[in-house]
Design an enzyme around this catalytic site. Structure first.
Site, PDB file in Angstrom:
ATOM      1  N   ASP A  93       0.847  -1.256   0.047  1.00 26.97           N
ATOM      2  CA  ASP A  93       0.061  -0.039  -0.070  1.00 26.97           C
ATOM      3  C   ASP A  93       1.009   1.179   0.102  1.00 26.97           C
ATOM      4  OD1 ASP A  93      -2.729   1.134   0.427  1.00 26.97           O
ATOM      5  OD2 ASP A  93      -1.721   2.032   2.396  1.00 26.97           O
TER       6      ASP A  93
ATOM      7  N   LEU B 244       7.332   6.808   1.348  1.00 24.15           N
ATOM      8  CA  LEU B 244       8.002   6.296   2.513  1.00 24.15           C
ATOM      9  C   LEU B 244       8.962   7.051   3.310  1.00 24.15           C
ATOM     10  CD1 LEU B 244       8.595   2.456   1.519  1.00 24.15           C
ATOM     11  CD2 LEU B 244       6.650   3.564   2.324  1.00 24.15           C
TER      12      LEU B 244
ATOM     13  N   GLU C 158       1.022  -0.219  -5.208  1.00 21.19           N
ATOM     14  CA  GLU C 158       0.218   0.816  -5.343  1.00 21.19           C
ATOM     15  C   GLU C 158       0.846   2.221  -5.317  1.00 21.19           C
ATOM     16  OE1 GLU C 158      -3.682   3.150  -3.515  1.00 21.19           O
ATOM     17  OE2 GLU C 158      -2.006   2.667  -2.202  1.00 21.19           O
TER      18      GLU C 158
HETATM   19  C1  NOJ Z   1      -4.395   3.347   0.074  1.00 19.08           C
HETATM   20  C2  NOJ Z   1      -5.671   2.371   0.183  1.00 19.08           C
HETATM   21  O1  NOJ Z   1      -5.967   1.780  -1.124  1.00 19.08           O
HETATM   22  C3  NOJ Z   1      -6.888   3.070   0.569  1.00 19.08           C
HETATM   23  O2  NOJ Z   1      -7.890   2.363   0.895  1.00 19.08           O
HETATM   24  C4  NOJ Z   1      -6.511   3.709   2.058  1.00 19.08           C
HETATM   25  O3  NOJ Z   1      -7.391   4.407   2.428  1.00 19.08           O
HETATM   26  C5  NOJ Z   1      -5.300   4.435   2.126  1.00 19.08           C
HETATM   27  N1  NOJ Z   1      -4.107   3.718   1.066  1.00 19.08           N
HETATM   28  C6  NOJ Z   1      -4.583   4.646   3.256  1.00 19.08           C
HETATM   29  O4  NOJ Z   1      -4.028   3.502   3.949  1.00 19.08           O
END
Ligand code: NOJ
Length: 578
Positions: free
Chosen positions: A215, A220, A257
């Site tokens: 995620d 970072l 992501e």
């Molecule tokens: C990305 C995730 O896809 C999302 O759902 C989340 O709210 C944020 N990161 C924060 O962790």
């Protein structure tokens, strides 16, 4: 052990380290999928009982949203213990049983790993607050006395957070958070934090997990004078992460992501030494745009900006997932267009995006939705499906945050859509009841018994994709016919050639394609195995229905049988040099 007929379980296929290139991913929220113990919340036992459904759909890898102990203020992306299972979802044993059951069916499982931040309920943060700089965990977080530090950094959750800094009165300082204020960012300049994350990965991969969707990776590391995104130091750590996985758990996949502009996203592949996969964020909104504009330009333009990626890497292609349809990485003009076309009601919007599911977004236009899946399956990458979209589930824009697209899976027309046998008012979120999307009509049981349902159509499409590795592995060459309402390309892998032609328009179109390079070859439609007229020297004419598409195998001129070889994808002439 029961082996499904349609999944290749040969040792080679299961052992191939680049399995993700042929994979079909399915994003599941444990909480929303199936409730095994009747408490109104989905759990691992419920999910395990539904694995045959997932396998029969044609899915080969499940992606789990965070399943760790958490106060669930951000649906689990706020982790309070990286080594456990949330009690709502079951026990560690339940998780292990689920994992074994998935593997027995030839389904791999990856899970979300939130590295950038944890929950303010995590013992690290609590101790840091309690003991301040005396705590061994104080340096696990990023503190300042000056909330103007890193002033060039955007606020991502701009609907709720006024700043990336929040004051902590007990410590007397501000702490850094790129998302909600209850999600303090971890300090990746601290080698101990770096180590902690590797230990966590080791723990779960040791349990047999097949990888992670990592995620929020761009954030970072922080450096003054920058936007604190995609910094070289961040990439350095991510390379360490990959090296660790390669050394200790080869075959596990890391999926990034990174919601960034094309060249920045591609950086997360490194030189093949960072992530195996990354979400193709740039192309996703452009698919929606191209279909509404009935013009291939948005897709072509963005693809031109996407650099070549290293050979072992793969894009993760998606149409919708659990988050909003994000519009952070589009131009202002494109954003206005998307909001105007897809989110006229303010309730459909959140932060810089649109919180709606696929079917409502496309106004249940079946042809357009099928076309979108043609693009999803045939553009380079591996597809990711979002639970419920395969049966055309709707959303509930009156629920808060992104809950409206995370409602209970609709299994049948019974109480609670067959999701749970709890009292309806006990459900963690209400099931969808609105006309057109109500669980009474939109559910798995109904879809399964209707031969022409979207679900059954999608199963067939996934079977064709599975039988044709070219879609996951082949190169792409765009064709540029004069009719810009048509997007056509050739995918090539080893000795296989497939041509895909998509009509982005809601009206019939004809298109003339220059296929002189394939003079004498025969296009064979992959759906019905129907041969089309041979290609000649003149432009090849294709007529197309509204939102229609063709997937053609291009078969070279026949050669005597003794001069052919049999391949999985068909019969081909023996190459000249063999
Ligand atoms: C990305 C995730 O896809 C999302 O759902 C989340 O709210 C944020 N990161 C924060 O962790």
């Amino acid at each position: 052990m029961t082996l499904p007929q349609d999944i290749d379980m040969t040792p080679n296929a299961m052992a191939a380290n680049d399995w993700y290139k042929d994979a079909v991913f399915y994003e599941v929220f444990v909480r929303s999928f199936a409730d095994g113990n009747g408490d109104g919340i989905g759990d691992f036992n419920g999910l395990r009982e539904r694995l045959d459904y997932i396998r029969d759909l044609g899915v080969t890898c499940i992606w789990l949203l965070p399943m760790y102990p958490s106060p669930l203020k951000d649906d689990g992306y706020d982790i309070a213990d990286y080594y456990g299972i949330h009690s709502d979802y079951g026990t560690m044993r339940d998780f292990e049983d689920f994992l074994d059951a998935a593997h027995e069916r030839g389904i791999r499982v990856i899970a979300d790993l939130v590295v950038n931040h944890c929950s303010s309920d995590h013992p690290w943060f609590k101790d840091a607050i309690e003991r301040g700089p005396a705590s061994p965990y104080y340096d696990y977080f990023v503190w300042t006395e000056d909330p103007n530090k890193y002033s060039e950094v955007r606020v991502i959750f701009c609907d709720t957070e006024p700043s990336n800094w929040t004051y902590q009165p007990k410590v007397g300082k501000y702490y850094w958070h790129r998302f909600f204020s209850h999600q303090p960012d971890l300090n990746f300049d601290n080698p101990e934090v770096q180590e902690e994350m590797l230990k966590i990965m080791d723990f779960w991969l040791g349990k047999g997990l097949d990888g992670f969707r990592v995620d929020a990776v761009p954030y970072l590391i922080e450096r003054e004078g920058t936007n604190c995104e995609n910094l070289p130091e961040t990439h350095q750590y991510l390379k360490k992460m990959r090296a660790f996985v390669e050394q200790h758990h080869p075959g596990a996949v890391l999926l990034a992501e990174a919601n960034q502009w094309p060249s920045d996203v591609a950086e997360y592949f490194g030189k093949g030494d960072e992530f195996h996969m990354a979400f193709n964020f740039p192309i996703m909104p452009r698919i929606f745009m191209a279909i509404r504009k009935e013009d291939r330009q948005p897709i072509e333009n963005i693809i031109n900006l996407l650099p070549e990626i290293p050979a072992d890497c793969q894009w993760a292609m998606f149409l919708r997932k659990d988050d909003e349809l994000t519009l952070e990485m589009v131009t202002d003009e494109e954003r206005d267009y998307m909001i105007g076309e897809y989110a006229r009601d303010k309730r459909m919007r959140i932060n810089v995006g649109i919180r709606r599911r696929l079917f409502p977004l496309m106004e249940r236009n079946r042809r357009a939705i099928e076309l979108m899946h043609s693009l999803l399956m045939t553009l380079p990458g591996s597809p990711i499906l979002y639970y419920g979209d395969e049966i055309g589930m709707g959303d509930n824009i009156y629920l808060g945050d992104r809950s409206g697209v995370r409602t209970p899976m609709q299994w049948n027309g019974d109480r609670n859509a067959g999701f749970s046998n709890s009292d309806p008012s006990r459900l963690f979120l209400p099931v969808i009841q609105d006309p057109g999307y109500s669980y009474q009509g939109v559910n798995v049981e109904e879809s399964e018994r209707t031969p022409s349902s979207f679900l059954n159509w999608l199963k067939r499409v996934l079977r064709i994709r599975r039988d044709n590795p070219t879609f996951g592995r082949g190169s792409i060459q765009f064709l540029h016919p004069a009719n810009t309402r048509v997007l056509a390309y050739i995918r090539t892998y080893q000795d296989d050639t497939v041509m895909v032609v998509n009509n982005l328009s809601r009206f019939c179109q004809y298109v003339e394609i220059d296929l002189r390079a394939y003079d004498g070859w025969t296009p064979v439609d992959l759906f019905g195995k129907i041969p089309f007229p041979k290609i000649g020297e003149l432009p090849y004419l294709v007529t197309m229905g509204p939102h229609g598409f063709y997937w053609f195998r291009l078969v070279p001129p026949t050669v005597p049988k003794e001069h052919t070889v049999e391949a999985a994808s068909g019969t081909y002439p023996i190459p000249a040099d063999s």
